[in-house]
Scaffold this motif. Structure first.
Motif, PDB file in Angstrom:
ATOM      1  N   TYR A   9       0.804  -0.829   0.167  1.00  0.00           N
ATOM      2  CA  TYR A   9       0.043  -0.386   0.216  1.00  0.00           C
ATOM      3  C   TYR A   9       0.667   1.500  -0.500  1.00  0.00           C
ATOM      4  N   GLY A  17      -3.571   6.628   5.893  1.00  0.00           N
ATOM      5  CA  GLY A  17      -4.819   5.691   5.917  1.00  0.00           C
ATOM      6  C   GLY A  17      -3.867   4.070   5.821  1.00  0.00           C
ATOM      7  N   LYS A  18      -2.588   4.399   5.150  1.00  0.00           N
ATOM      8  CA  LYS A  18      -1.747   3.122   4.381  1.00  0.00           C
ATOM      9  C   LYS A  18      -2.383   2.185   5.792  1.00  0.00           C
ATOM     10  N   ALA A  21      -5.550   0.637   5.693  1.00  0.00           N
ATOM     11  CA  ALA A  21      -6.116  -0.526   4.579  1.00  0.00           C
ATOM     12  C   ALA A  21      -5.760  -1.570   4.383  1.00  0.00           C
ATOM     13  N   GLY A  24      -7.513  -3.831   6.809  1.00  0.00           N
ATOM     14  CA  GLY A  24      -8.942  -4.244   6.275  1.00  0.00           C
ATOM     15  C   GLY A  24      -8.444  -5.089   4.980  1.00  0.00           C
ATOM     16  N   GLU A  25      -7.457  -5.739   4.383  1.00  0.00           N
ATOM     17  CA  GLU A  25      -7.618  -6.195   3.618  1.00  0.00           C
ATOM     18  C   GLU A  25      -7.092  -7.632   4.311  1.00  0.00           C
ATOM     19  N   ARG A  28     -10.382  -9.194   5.362  1.00  0.00           N
ATOM     20  CA  ARG A  28     -10.892  -9.707   4.709  1.00  0.00           C
ATOM     21  C   ARG A  28     -10.117 -11.083   3.626  1.00  0.00           C
ATOM     22  N   THR A  49      -7.282   2.707  13.804  1.00  0.00           N
ATOM     23  CA  THR A  49      -6.599   1.981  13.936  1.00  0.00           C
ATOM     24  C   THR A  49      -6.564   0.591  14.519  1.00  0.00           C
ATOM     25  N   THR A 122       3.329  -1.285   3.589  1.00  0.00           N
ATOM     26  CA  THR A 122       2.757  -0.503   3.497  1.00  0.00           C
ATOM     27  C   THR A 122       4.736  -0.117   2.986  1.00  0.00           C
ATOM     28  N   GLU A 159      -0.739  -1.177  -4.524  1.00  0.00           N
ATOM     29  CA  GLU A 159      -1.836  -0.101  -4.663  1.00  0.00           C
ATOM     30  C   GLU A 159      -2.123   1.399  -3.653  1.00  0.00           C
ATOM     31  N   VAL A 161      -3.007   4.517  -2.099  1.00  0.00           N
ATOM     32  CA  VAL A 161      -3.981   5.106  -0.989  1.00  0.00           C
ATOM     33  C   VAL A 161      -3.780   6.471  -0.808  1.00  0.00           C
TER      34      VAL A 161
END
Length: 845
Positions: A9, A17-18, A21, A24-25, A28, A49, A122, A159, A161
């Protein structure tokens, strides 16, 4: 073992917000049943966080000891032993504590990937190696922790951010990024809207380049040659002729209208002998650079296909060509490059640009012989057939038939072509055919030819003679060009080597004078002579035997001596450009030095005013207020209040005395009069003396100096000037006492490493923002005077000056857990037994 996949990220700025994120991954993947653990997650005390990190298995960090502090690091062995499917490793650019297996965290990550473990990490755009200096120019902050670009480019997924600058600043003002007491300073400094916009653009452009590179690699791997119009690219083809600049400018306007990349390509034929002058190519390169285009050179005999192959290779969508310079009759025989490219272009749009050079046809001199051989060649074209006719008529007529006589005429035409070229050879062939027909073909002495075979013999003889003459002429011309090109290349290499090996302007001109055997050489402008060598050099263009213009249209290379060939003039044109470049380089260097001096003077002036406005005004105001209060008749002070006011006056005067002393020390350093007396110095003695001096000089700090300063230097000695080192430590300890909480200790430690000693002054105060440590040592620097409560004034510039004068070095680094650590590196000395006093009182006795 299959290598693990790396997902990164990429953050446009801190706080976007790295880590959020990444977490969050992770959730998932947990929901999909993957085995996910967290090895390093930096929440930075952000509640949201930290809340998102709950529910993810944590692997305890490996605790490392460094300079008396315990620091957490990624435990690679523990991760490998746990062997998860996916591991979270935050802050890819992090530098590991000295003593770790790897220097950088990204190296630890590669170990995990090699063992087949997927890694999610990140990194911020300011930590990319290629953008590090650009970010420093934009923000003024030096990022010491960097990661090579190839590491991030090699990730399987990258990705971005990103949020808008306004949203990030709003997030910060709500306390979601930094603690409340740090928000205002951060918003005024690093997180200004302009900085954030620039960082955002850098991140977008860097990622766009990586996407473009990935697309190019995909097309290459899958052998895709068709144009994909994912991004507009305009390729403009130039010959280097006089029309090239017009075509490039027109192509630039075409590219600008579609916001496309512009690429200039110069197609050179395989032999490289029909090139253009160096000056013209230099101007073309300067033009391409000026309009933001890249320039490439491709060598090929098949110009249309080479041009289209290049355009398809760069995935170009548009191609710009100039209209043909050839005449209409020439285009009847060969439709030319432009028409061929249009027919074969496929999906690439082709623009044909008109210019003044179009339809001019071939130059006559391309077909005629060199001027110096004109008369002799035409005479030979007439005399050689006549001589062969006389030879055959009077001596060989009875011995030769028509075939033999035709062969002699054929040889004569080739001889003429060697002497003068195609045009005289053509005249010789026609004249020879007429003479052969008149004197040797039946019926003789007439132009009538009785037999068809004889007619074909004469015609074929003339055609073959002209064709062979053309080939011989071209071959000879190419051989001459090759010899000239080889000589010119040798001379250009010679002159370029002279410049690369440090030849100055006079040396370059003298080199040119000796090489070409000239009497004098000078470099001049329209107004004066820049440099000259030789006897009686020319000072104006009209006084020179040969004048050659440089590529910058300002300087002339003036030569006096014999005449020069066109090839020599071409080489000297490159020399003129090199000489003008040396002049420009010298001018730029002088301007840069002058500008640096002015900038430094202005910076010091402004910094001095800033320092004086703060460091003088504050104690003066305090002293004046205290004295005014004591002189007031309206209030009767108790003895305790009076003593406190007098102490305020005394402390203010002490501050003024210290400031004046630092100013004088800075002046001594500036003029270079500081001459250290180097000798062995025991650290414990000089530290205790500095602490005692602070306590004696300021009543307010007396108890703090005696109680808070913890000296842990042991029996370590350094080679230094005792007085200068005393001033250094007094400044550092005084700053630490003033700018750290009263209930925290100040630790002074000394540690020997080889033949060097590291002397540290450690406090646990607010510290300074990451990346601003070096600014503390700038003259009159108080962190830009943005936050005077945490800044350090003039003293640290004196500290650096004194330490460097003693052959040492000083730098600042964050104290683990918060605060600032100043590290002084000095040469050590061999230990000798001695009686060491234990306290400052014993040192005083």
């Amino acid at each position: 073992m299959k290598r693990g996949q790396l997902r990164i990220y990429l953050g446009a700025a801190p706080g976007v917000g790295k880590t959020f994120a990444m977490l969050g991954e992770a959730h998932r993947r947990l929901d999909r049943g993957r085995d996910v653990v967290a090895a390093v997650v930096e929440t930075h005390n952000r509640p949201k966080t930290a809340e998102l990190s709950e529910g993810i298995e944590r692997i305890a960090p490996k605790m490392m000891e460094y300079r008396g502090a315990t620091l957490p690091e990624l435990d690679v062995e523990a991760v490998l032993h746990r062997d998860p499917s996916v591991v979270l490793v935050d802050e890819l650019a992090h530098t590991n504590v000295p003593g770790s297996k790897n220097e950088k965290r990204w190296q630890d990550v590669h170990e995990l990937l090699e063992r087949g473990i997927d890694v999610i990490s990140t990194v911020n755009v300011q930590h990319l190696e290629s953008l590090n200096d650009v970010v420093e120019q934009i923000t003024g902050v030096v990022q010491r922790e960097t990661v090579p670009d190839w590491v991030v480019r090699g990730a399987d997924q990258v990705e971005l951010v990103d949020i808008t600058p306004e949203a990030l600043r709003r997030r910060m003002s709500h306390g979601n990024v930094y603690a409340a007491e740090k928000v205002d300073a951060a918003l005024r400094n690093y997180f200004r809207p302009g900085n954030l916009t620039a960082l955002r653009e850098l991140a977008l452009l860097w990622l766009a380049d990586q996407v473009d590179a990935a697309l190019a690699k995909y097309r290459e791997d899958h052998r895709i040659t068709d144009t994909w119009e994912a991004r507009e690219r305009v390729v403009v083809a130039v010959t280097g002729g006089p029309e090239s600049e017009t075509i490039v400018r027109r192509a630039s306007r075409i590219a600008a209208k579609s916001s496309a990349d512009l690429i200039v390509v110069h197609i050179v034929r395989g032999d490289g002998l029909a090139g253009v002058s160096t000056q013209r190519l230099n101007r073309l390169r300067e033009l391409a650079t000026g309009i933001g285009a890249s320039m490439h050179t491709v060598t090929s005999e098949d110009v249309p296909n080479a041009l289209l192959d290049f355009a398809r290779g760069v995935n170009a969508t548009q191609l710009v060509l100039g209209t043909s310079r050839r005449s209409r009759w020439a285009r009847i025989l060969d439709e030319g490059i432009g028409s061929t490219v249009v027919q074969l272009s496929g999906k690439i749009d082709v623009h044909m640009v008109t210019h003044e050079e179009s339809n001019r046809g071939f130059r006559r001199r391309a077909l005629l012989m060199p001027p110096e051989r004109k008369v002799v060649s035409w005479i030979a074209a007439i005399l050689v057939p006549a001589a062969i006719t006389a030879l055959c008529y009077f001596l060989l007529d009875s011995h030769l038939d028509l075939a033999g006589e035709s062969a002699l005429f054929f040889v004569g035409v080739i001889f003429v072509s060697l002497a003068g070229g195609v045009a005289p050879a053509s005249l010789s062939a026609v004249l020879g055919g007429v003479l052969l027909n008149w004197f040797f073909v039946s019926p003789r002495y007439s132009l009538t030819i009785a037999e068809l075979n004889n007619f074909l013999t004469i015609v074929v003889m003339a055609m073959v003679a002209v064709a062979v003459a053309a080939l011989v002429d071209i071959s000879k011309r190419r051989a001459t060009l090759a010899r000239n090109a080889s000589r010119q290349a040798e001379l250009l290499t010679l002159f370029a080597g002279a410049v690369l090996h440090g030849a100055d302007l006079h040396g370059l001109l003298e080199h040119a004078r000796e090489t070409f055997g000239m009497r004098a050489v000078s470099l001049a402008t329209e107004k004066d002579v820049v440099a000259c060598v030789g006897d009686e050099p020319a000072r104006r263009v009209r006084d020179a035997d040969t004048a050659i213009e440089s590529g910058d249209d300002r300087h002339w290379l003036l030569l006096n001596g014999h005449a020069l060939t066109p090839g020599d003039r071409m080489v000297l044109g490159a020399v003129a450009s090199q000489a003008a470049g040396l002049v420009r380089q010298r001018q730029l260097s002088d301007e840069a030095q002058a500008a640096a001096g002015v900038i430094e003077t202005d910076r010091l002036r402004r910094a001095l005013l800033s320092a004086v406005s703060h460091d003088l005004r504050t104690p003066l105001a305090a002293a004046k207020a205290a004295v005014s209060s004591l002189r007031s008749d309206d209030v009767e002070f108790s003895p305790e209040d009076t003593a406190e006011l007098l102490e305020t006056v005394e402390e203010s005067i002490d501050q003024l005395t210290g400031l004046v002393g630092n100013l004088l020390d800075s002046q001594r350093l500036a003029v270079g009069v500081v001459k250290p007396q180097m000798k062995p110095v025991y650290l414990e003695e000089v530290v205790n003396r500095a602490v005692l001096g602070i306590a004696m000089g300021s009543r307010g700090l007396r108890r703090a100096a005696m109680d808070r300063v913890k000296v842990e230097v042991g029996d370590v000695a350094v080679r230094a000037d005792s007085g200068l080192l005393d001033r250094v430590l007094a400044n550092l300890i005084d700053n630490a006492l003033r700018y750290s909480p009263r209930d925290t200790p100040i630790r002074v430690t000394g540690e020997r490493t080889g033949d060097r000693v590291a002397l540290t002054v450690v406090d646990y105060g607010p510290g300074v923002p990451t990346g601003l440590e070096d600014q503390l040592f700038e003259p009159f620097q108080r962190l830009g005077d943005r936050d005077n409560s945490t800044g350090i004034g003039l003293g640290l510039s004196v500290v650096r000056g004194f330490v460097e004068a003693m052959g040492g070095a000083v730098h600042a680094e964050p104290t683990p857990g918060g605060g600032l650590t100043i590290v002084i590196d000095l040469p050590g000395v061999r230990q000798e037994p001695r009686d060491t006093p234990d306290t400052a009182e014993e040192t005083l006795r």
